[in-house]
Design a protein around this motif. Structure first.
Motif, PDB file in Angstrom:
ATOM      1  N   HIS A   2      12.129  66.299  21.086  1.00  0.00           N
ATOM      2  CA  HIS A   2      12.834  66.709  22.297  1.00  0.00           C
ATOM      3  C   HIS A   2      14.198  66.037  22.335  1.00  0.00           C
ATOM      4  O   HIS A   2      14.519  65.194  21.485  1.00  0.00           O
ATOM      5  CB  HIS A   2      12.039  66.301  23.540  1.00  0.00           C
ATOM      6  CG  HIS A   2      11.974  64.819  23.719  1.00  0.00           C
ATOM      7  ND1 HIS A   2      11.130  64.022  22.969  1.00  0.00           N
ATOM      8  CD2 HIS A   2      12.678  63.975  24.525  1.00  0.00           C
ATOM      9  CE1 HIS A   2      11.292  62.760  23.310  1.00  0.00           C
ATOM     10  NE2 HIS A   2      12.228  62.699  24.249  1.00  0.00           N
ATOM     11  N   SER A   3      14.963  66.397  23.331  1.00  0.00           N
ATOM     12  CA  SER A   3      16.246  65.738  23.555  1.00  0.00           C
ATOM     13  C   SER A   3      16.492  65.652  25.052  1.00  0.00           C
ATOM     14  O   SER A   3      15.934  66.428  25.833  1.00  0.00           O
ATOM     15  CB  SER A   3      17.384  66.521  22.885  1.00  0.00           C
ATOM     16  OG  SER A   3      17.469  67.829  23.436  1.00  0.00           O
ATOM     17  N   VAL A   4      17.308  64.675  25.450  1.00  0.00           N
ATOM     18  CA  VAL A   4      17.689  64.521  26.857  1.00  0.00           C
ATOM     19  C   VAL A   4      19.145  64.937  26.982  1.00  0.00           C
ATOM     20  O   VAL A   4      20.014  64.408  26.282  1.00  0.00           O
ATOM     21  CB  VAL A   4      17.510  63.068  27.331  1.00  0.00           C
ATOM     22  CG1 VAL A   4      17.989  62.923  28.778  1.00  0.00           C
ATOM     23  CG2 VAL A   4      16.056  62.640  27.209  1.00  0.00           C
ATOM     24  N   GLU A   5      19.397  65.885  27.868  1.00  0.00           N
ATOM     25  CA  GLU A   5      20.756  66.397  28.033  1.00  0.00           C
ATOM     26  C   GLU A   5      21.175  66.304  29.500  1.00  0.00           C
ATOM     27  O   GLU A   5      20.341  66.389  30.399  1.00  0.00           O
ATOM     28  CB  GLU A   5      20.834  67.854  27.569  1.00  0.00           C
ATOM     29  CG  GLU A   5      20.460  68.041  26.105  1.00  0.00           C
ATOM     30  CD  GLU A   5      20.510  69.507  25.690  1.00  0.00           C
ATOM     31  OE1 GLU A   5      20.942  70.341  26.534  1.00  0.00           O
ATOM     32  OE2 GLU A   5      20.113  69.812  24.556  1.00  0.00           O
ATOM     33  N   GLU A   6      22.470  66.109  29.705  1.00  0.00           N
ATOM     34  CA  GLU A   6      23.013  66.095  31.066  1.00  0.00           C
ATOM     35  C   GLU A   6      23.781  67.382  31.302  1.00  0.00           C
ATOM     36  O   GLU A   6      24.702  67.719  30.559  1.00  0.00           O
ATOM     37  CB  GLU A   6      23.933  64.892  31.262  1.00  0.00           C
ATOM     38  CG  GLU A   6      24.445  64.775  32.694  1.00  0.00           C
ATOM     39  CD  GLU A   6      25.283  63.531  32.914  1.00  0.00           C
ATOM     40  OE1 GLU A   6      25.677  63.289  34.076  1.00  0.00           O
ATOM     41  OE2 GLU A   6      25.550  62.814  31.922  1.00  0.00           O
ATOM     42  N   ARG A   7      23.390  68.098  32.347  1.00  0.00           N
ATOM     43  CA  ARG A   7      24.037  69.359  32.682  1.00  0.00           C
ATOM     44  C   ARG A   7      24.489  69.335  34.139  1.00  0.00           C
ATOM     45  O   ARG A   7      24.279  68.340  34.840  1.00  0.00           O
ATOM     46  CB  ARG A   7      23.075  70.523  32.428  1.00  0.00           C
ATOM     47  CG  ARG A   7      22.623  70.581  30.963  1.00  0.00           C
ATOM     48  CD  ARG A   7      21.654  71.703  30.722  1.00  0.00           C
ATOM     49  NE  ARG A   7      21.203  71.712  29.326  1.00  0.00           N
ATOM     50  CZ  ARG A   7      20.301  72.538  28.835  1.00  0.00           C
ATOM     51  NH1 ARG A   7      19.729  73.442  29.641  1.00  0.00           N
ATOM     52  NH2 ARG A   7      19.953  72.485  27.564  1.00  0.00           N
ATOM     53  N   GLU A   8      25.054  70.408  34.589  1.00  0.00           N
ATOM     54  CA  GLU A   8      25.546  70.462  35.965  1.00  0.00           C
ATOM     55  C   GLU A   8      24.424  70.254  36.972  1.00  0.00           C
ATOM     56  O   GLU A   8      24.615  69.657  38.031  1.00  0.00           O
ATOM     57  CB  GLU A   8      26.224  71.811  36.226  1.00  0.00           C
ATOM     58  CG  GLU A   8      27.535  71.983  35.475  1.00  0.00           C
ATOM     59  CD  GLU A   8      28.205  73.292  35.831  1.00  0.00           C
ATOM     60  OE1 GLU A   8      27.655  74.013  36.710  1.00  0.00           O
ATOM     61  OE2 GLU A   8      29.262  73.590  35.262  1.00  0.00           O
ATOM     62  N   SER A   9      23.240  70.752  36.642  1.00  0.00           N
ATOM     63  CA  SER A   9      22.104  70.637  37.560  1.00  0.00           C
ATOM     64  C   SER A   9      21.445  69.263  37.506  1.00  0.00           C
ATOM     65  O   SER A   9      20.603  68.931  38.324  1.00  0.00           O
ATOM     66  CB  SER A   9      21.056  71.702  37.231  1.00  0.00           C
ATOM     67  OG  SER A   9      20.599  71.536  35.899  1.00  0.00           O
ATOM     68  N   GLY A  10      21.834  68.452  36.510  1.00  0.00           N
ATOM     69  CA  GLY A  10      21.236  67.133  36.360  1.00  0.00           C
ATOM     70  C   GLY A  10      20.773  66.905  34.935  1.00  0.00           C
ATOM     71  O   GLY A  10      21.190  67.614  34.012  1.00  0.00           O
ATOM     72  N   PHE A  11      19.897  65.915  34.736  1.00  0.00           N
ATOM     73  CA  PHE A  11      19.379  65.610  33.407  1.00  0.00           C
ATOM     74  C   PHE A  11      18.173  66.486  33.103  1.00  0.00           C
ATOM     75  O   PHE A  11      17.342  66.747  33.973  1.00  0.00           O
ATOM     76  CB  PHE A  11      18.970  64.137  33.322  1.00  0.00           C
ATOM     77  CG  PHE A  11      20.129  63.195  33.470  1.00  0.00           C
ATOM     78  CD1 PHE A  11      20.966  62.948  32.392  1.00  0.00           C
ATOM     79  CD2 PHE A  11      20.389  62.585  34.680  1.00  0.00           C
ATOM     80  CE1 PHE A  11      22.043  62.087  32.530  1.00  0.00           C
ATOM     81  CE2 PHE A  11      21.462  61.726  34.826  1.00  0.00           C
ATOM     82  CZ  PHE A  11      22.297  61.475  33.744  1.00  0.00           C
ATOM     83  N   VAL A  12      18.081  66.934  31.850  1.00  0.00           N
ATOM     84  CA  VAL A  12      16.950  67.761  31.445  1.00  0.00           C
ATOM     85  C   VAL A  12      16.358  67.224  30.153  1.00  0.00           C
ATOM     86  O   VAL A  12      17.054  66.628  29.332  1.00  0.00           O
ATOM     87  CB  VAL A  12      17.354  69.242  31.241  1.00  0.00           C
ATOM     88  CG1 VAL A  12      17.814  69.848  32.542  1.00  0.00           C
ATOM     89  CG2 VAL A  12      18.423  69.367  30.161  1.00  0.00           C
ATOM     90  N   ILE A  13      15.041  67.399  30.014  1.00  0.00           N
ATOM     91  CA  ILE A  13      14.355  67.107  28.755  1.00  0.00           C
ATOM     92  C   ILE A  13      14.071  68.446  28.099  1.00  0.00           C
ATOM     93  O   ILE A  13      13.338  69.268  28.648  1.00  0.00           O
ATOM     94  CB  ILE A  13      13.045  66.341  28.997  1.00  0.00           C
ATOM     95  CG1 ILE A  13      13.340  64.973  29.619  1.00  0.00           C
ATOM     96  CG2 ILE A  13      12.272  66.173  27.692  1.00  0.00           C
ATOM     97  CD1 ILE A  13      12.099  64.185  29.961  1.00  0.00           C
ATOM     98  N   VAL A  14      14.655  68.665  26.952  1.00  0.00           N
ATOM     99  CA  VAL A  14      14.519  69.944  26.263  1.00  0.00           C
ATOM    100  C   VAL A  14      13.590  69.761  25.068  1.00  0.00           C
ATOM    101  O   VAL A  14      13.861  68.958  24.173  1.00  0.00           O
ATOM    102  CB  VAL A  14      15.890  70.468  25.787  1.00  0.00           C
ATOM    103  CG1 VAL A  14      15.714  71.818  25.090  1.00  0.00           C
ATOM    104  CG2 VAL A  14      16.844  70.591  26.966  1.00  0.00           C
ATOM    105  N   LEU A  15      12.491  70.490  25.073  1.00  0.00           N
ATOM    106  CA  LEU A  15      11.534  70.427  23.970  1.00  0.00           C
ATOM    107  C   LEU A  15      11.973  71.361  22.854  1.00  0.00           C
ATOM    108  O   LEU A  15      12.476  72.456  23.102  1.00  0.00           O
ATOM    109  CB  LEU A  15      10.141  70.818  24.461  1.00  0.00           C
ATOM    110  CG  LEU A  15       9.591  70.042  25.664  1.00  0.00           C
ATOM    111  CD1 LEU A  15       8.196  70.542  25.997  1.00  0.00           C
ATOM    112  CD2 LEU A  15       9.567  68.552  25.387  1.00  0.00           C
ATOM    113  N   GLU A  16      11.751  70.927  21.617  1.00  0.00           N
ATOM    114  CA  GLU A  16      12.145  71.753  20.479  1.00  0.00           C
ATOM    115  C   GLU A  16      11.155  72.874  20.227  1.00  0.00           C
ATOM    116  O   GLU A  16      11.496  73.889  19.642  1.00  0.00           O
ATOM    117  CB  GLU A  16      12.283  70.879  19.228  1.00  0.00           C
ATOM    118  CG  GLU A  16      13.448  69.909  19.300  1.00  0.00           C
ATOM    119  CD  GLU A  16      13.653  69.159  18.001  1.00  0.00           C
ATOM    120  OE1 GLU A  16      12.960  69.495  17.007  1.00  0.00           O
ATOM    121  OE2 GLU A  16      14.494  68.243  17.979  1.00  0.00           O
TER     122      GLU A  16
END
Length: 316
Positions: free
Chosen positions: A55-69
């Motif tokens: 997975h990865s942790v990303e910061e977007r306009e809506s906030g932080f997200v954990i994105v699973l591969e």
């Protein structure tokens, strides 16, 4: 799914898999009352990393997200994070409950020591009337003549205010520490039993020996703490430090001219023995349960009361 500005599980959970749809409401409901920030998301990321979920942790306009591969990890990721947060909540609830219990025990111990102080004042102010020390002192000759209750009554008598206050300081610290682990009922009974056995062993080989004071029981309590150190579930750095500190404090109070070193030694030895015995029965029967605590406390009160009643009965 958003909480404020933070997405808990990333976009891959929004796939139209039937299983994903079933797990989303569970996560939503579970995290309704949880404040999530970057630190929290990083902790969850470590949880997923520890079990090998890419997975990865990303910061977007809506906030932080954990994105699973991989969408195949959706349910497993959600399950692991839920269990992790449940564990934290349970630990927090236990911690609050433990603090409440500790405050209650501290209050009870303080009240018991207040009663001890009242009893000391009673014995000192009415000594000429009731002769407490004469009928209650631990006398080797008298005990061997059958007045066995003296090994108990002597624990609650003191020579003077300095003797009493010295014992009460170390006694309060040691008794409180033991009560936090075993309960007030268990600690009270062990206080009396170890002190009584210590007094008895101290006069076994003497014919004309007199002693009084709670120090035998105080060393007994310290002995119980030492005895319990043989078992892993009681072994921790805080308790070891507390035991060491109490031993030092107790030894600092043994420099007096009238100090009964035998009573202190046998009190501690008795405590070690009772500590080992207590653990064996605690493992089998769960002696720290409220029912046993009540039974032990009542038993302690009866031992105290009957011993003094017998003492007064002798002089009637």
């Amino acid at each position: 799914m958003n909480l404020g500005k933070t997405t808990i599980i990333g976009e891959s959970l929004l796939e139209n898999s039937r299983k994903n749809i079933e797990i989303l409401p569970l996560i939503d409901n579970f995290f309704d009352d949880l404040e999530v920030d970057k630190k929290t998301v990083d902790e969850w990321s470590l949880v997923l990393f520890s079990i090998g979920i890419a997975h990865s942790v990303e910061e977007r306009e809506s906030g932080f997200v954990i994105v699973l591969e991989s969408t195949e990890d959706n349910n497993r990721a959600a399950k692991e994070i839920i269990e992790y947060v449940e564990g934290i909540k349970a630990k927090s609830i236990y911690s609050k409950s433990q603090k409440k219990r500790d405050r209650k025990i501290f209050s009870i111990v303080t009240f018991l020591w207040f009663l001890f102080f009242i009893f000391f004042l009673l014995t000192e102010t009415t000594e000429n009337l009731f002769h407490w020390k004469y009928i209650g002192i631990n006398s080797a000759f008298k005990v061997k003549q059958g007045e066995f209750w003296r090994i108990v009554t002597a624990l609650f008598l003191h020579g003077d205010i300095a003797h009493f206050l010295g014992n009460m300081l170390v006694g309060f610290l040691s008794f409180s520490a033991l009560s936090m682990y075993l309960g007030v009922g268990s600690s009270t009974l062990l206080f009396i039993l170890s002190g009584s056995l210590g007094n008895y062993l101290n006069i076994c080989f003497r014919n004309f020996h007199l002693s009084l004071g709670a120090s035998t029981s105080i060393f007994g309590v310290i002995g119980v703490m030492i005895g319990l150190q043989f078992y892993r579930e009681y072994r921790n750095r805080k308790w070891l430090m507390m035991t060491a500190m109490l031993i030092i404090l107790a030894l600092l109070g043994t420099a007096g001219e009238n100090t009964d070193f035998g009573a202190h030694f046998f009190g501690m030895l008795s405590g070690v023995i009772f500590g080992i015995i207590y653990h064996a029965f605690d493992i089998k029967y769960g002696l720290r349960k409220p029912l046993f605590q009540t039974i032990f406390f009542i038993s302690s009160f009866l031992i105290f009361s009957i011993s003094w009643i017998l003492s007064f009965f002798i002089i009637l």
